[in-house]
Design an enzyme around this catalytic site. Structure first.
Site, PDB file in Angstrom:
ATOM      1  N   GLU A   1       0.812  -1.226   0.000  1.00 45.17           N
ATOM      2  CA  GLU A   1       0.000   0.000   0.000  1.00 45.17           C
ATOM      3  C   GLU A   1       0.842   1.270   0.000  1.00 45.17           C
ATOM      4  O   GLU A   1       1.215   1.784   1.055  1.00 45.17           O
ATOM      5  CB  GLU A   1      -0.941   0.017   1.223  1.00 45.17           C
ATOM      6  CG  GLU A   1      -1.832   1.252   1.258  1.00 45.17           C
ATOM      7  CD  GLU A   1      -2.810   1.270   2.435  1.00 45.17           C
ATOM      8  OE1 GLU A   1      -2.732   0.380   3.295  1.00 45.17           O
ATOM      9  OE2 GLU A   1      -3.643   2.185   2.479  1.00 45.17           O
TER      10      GLU A   1
ATOM     11  N   LYS B   1      -2.388  -2.026  -3.284  1.00 42.49           N
ATOM     12  CA  LYS B   1      -3.449  -1.181  -2.706  1.00 42.49           C
ATOM     13  C   LYS B   1      -3.043   0.286  -2.849  1.00 42.49           C
ATOM     14  O   LYS B   1      -2.417   0.869  -1.966  1.00 42.49           O
ATOM     15  CB  LYS B   1      -3.647  -1.553  -1.236  1.00 42.49           C
ATOM     16  CG  LYS B   1      -4.616  -0.659  -0.484  1.00 42.49           C
ATOM     17  CD  LYS B   1      -5.064  -1.265   0.832  1.00 42.49           C
ATOM     18  CE  LYS B   1      -5.897  -0.270   1.622  1.00 42.49           C
ATOM     19  NZ  LYS B   1      -6.575  -0.875   2.765  1.00 42.49           N
TER      20      LYS B   1
END
Ligand code: 13P
Length: 340
Positions: free
Chosen positions: A177, A219
């Site tokens: 992420e 992500k």
């Protein structure tokens, strides 16, 4: 490392029209969200709130995996059933946030480095024993005057890659992420430039650290104008900018992209994800899915307000947001869904 298992888990997380529910707020972030609504910031309040989430009926229709926090993965329902068992019994895959937060990056005013590599191998082994099958590590990139710097991007990208390699060694799918923050006055074009540079750097580091791309999930942020930028592009323009940026920077071997919501309203997050799936249909090589925290939880948290009597209504709101995002994955979301 069992490569096939990693690939299967990664594929399952983004299969069909489901997505991830992030409920991995650290205690301090969770407390801030409770405090804003006047809910006591206690371990019991955090536990009760998370029990509400994991016991939401039929959540598995829309949610493939949930991301837990260290405190939460060790907690139980009031009747003593561990959350991990509740989640697994519902057919949902449990995951765990393993970074220990973003700290000031030395020599780089206004920029952060995410920490948590020390002792990570041992923590991953423990989480895996507890039932976690995937993990998450978030880095934050601030856009501003003269930032982000190469130093910040490279340090964070390398940490992400080292985390991802350790996850795969432990048999856990890494959710990688890198978040370019929405805060600021920057334009959509600037967000696009920064996001592309960050993603390219992350994938170079993932390659250097021998991370198997087929066994991970990306992500990222959506490509958005800064929150205080005077020009706010329409939903379709955001969708186009986001997918074009990702097409340039994300290898086709990655099975899925699960967006964070980053502080967008619940409705906008669903509408923008929907527009990507409508406008690009089957063209992108990866699934375009979601891994939202605030954009799924916020309405439910507000309804719950710490009151036992509001649990069912809050669960309905959580389920409704999950349905909206499942529809967005299919390209079937519409504003009319918000009125049902
Ligand atoms: P938001 O969807 O609220 O941005 O949270 C996603 C997340 O997991 C942040 O790390």
């Amino acid at each position: 490392m069992n490569a096939q298992e990693l690939m299967d888990t990664a594929r399952m997380l983004v299969a069909g029209d489901k997505g991830l529910l992030a409920m991995d707020e650290s205690n301090s972030t969770c407390n801030k969200r409770l405090a804003r609504l006047g809910i006591p910031q206690t371990e019991e309040a955090r536990r009760a709130y998370r029990e509400l989430i994991v016991t939401t009926p039929n959540l598995d229709e829309c949610i493939s995996g949930v991301i837990l926090y260290d405190e939460t993965i060790r907690q139980q329902k009031k009747d003593g059933t561990p959350f991990v068992k509740v989640i697994t019994d519902a057919g949902i895959i449990p995951g765990i946030k393993v970074d220990t937060g973003a700290k000031n990056l030395a020599g780089h005013p206004g920029e952060k480095i995410t920490e948590g590599l020390d002792g990570l191998r041992e923590r991953l082994a423990e989480y895996s024993k507890m039932g976690a099958r995937f993990a998450k590590w978030r880095v934050v990139i601030t856009v501003g005057d003269g930032i982000p710097s190469r130093g910040c991007i490279e340090a964070n990208a390398q940490a992400l890659a080292r985390y991802a390699a350790l996850c795969q060694e432990a048999g856990l799918v890494p959710v990688v992420e890198p978040e370019v923050l929405m805060d600021g006055e920057h334009t959509l074009e600037r967000c696009c430039e920064v996001t592309e540079e960050v993603l390219r750097t992350v994938f170079i580091q993932l390659y250097t650290q021998r991370v198997m791309l087929e066994g991970m999930i990306l992500k990222p942020n959506m490509v958005l104008p800064g929150l205080t930028c005077p020009k706010q592009e329409a939903v379709d323009e955001v969708a186009d900018a986001t997918v074009r940026c990702l097409l340039r920077a994300v290898p086709a071997a990655v099975p899925g992209i699960a967006f964070l919501s980053g502080g967008q309203s619940s409705e906008l997050a669903s509408a923008r994800l929907n527009a990507m799936n409508v406008r690009f249909k089957s063209r992108p090589p990866w699934a375009l899915a979601f891994s939202f925290a605030r954009a799924i939880q916020q309405p439910a948290l507000e309804i719950w307000h710490g009151e036992e009597a509001h649990v069912l209504a809050a669960q309905q709101a959580l389920y409704h947001r999950s349905l909206c995002n499942r529809a967005a994955r299919r390209g079937e979301y519409s504003a009319a869904m918000e009125r049902t």
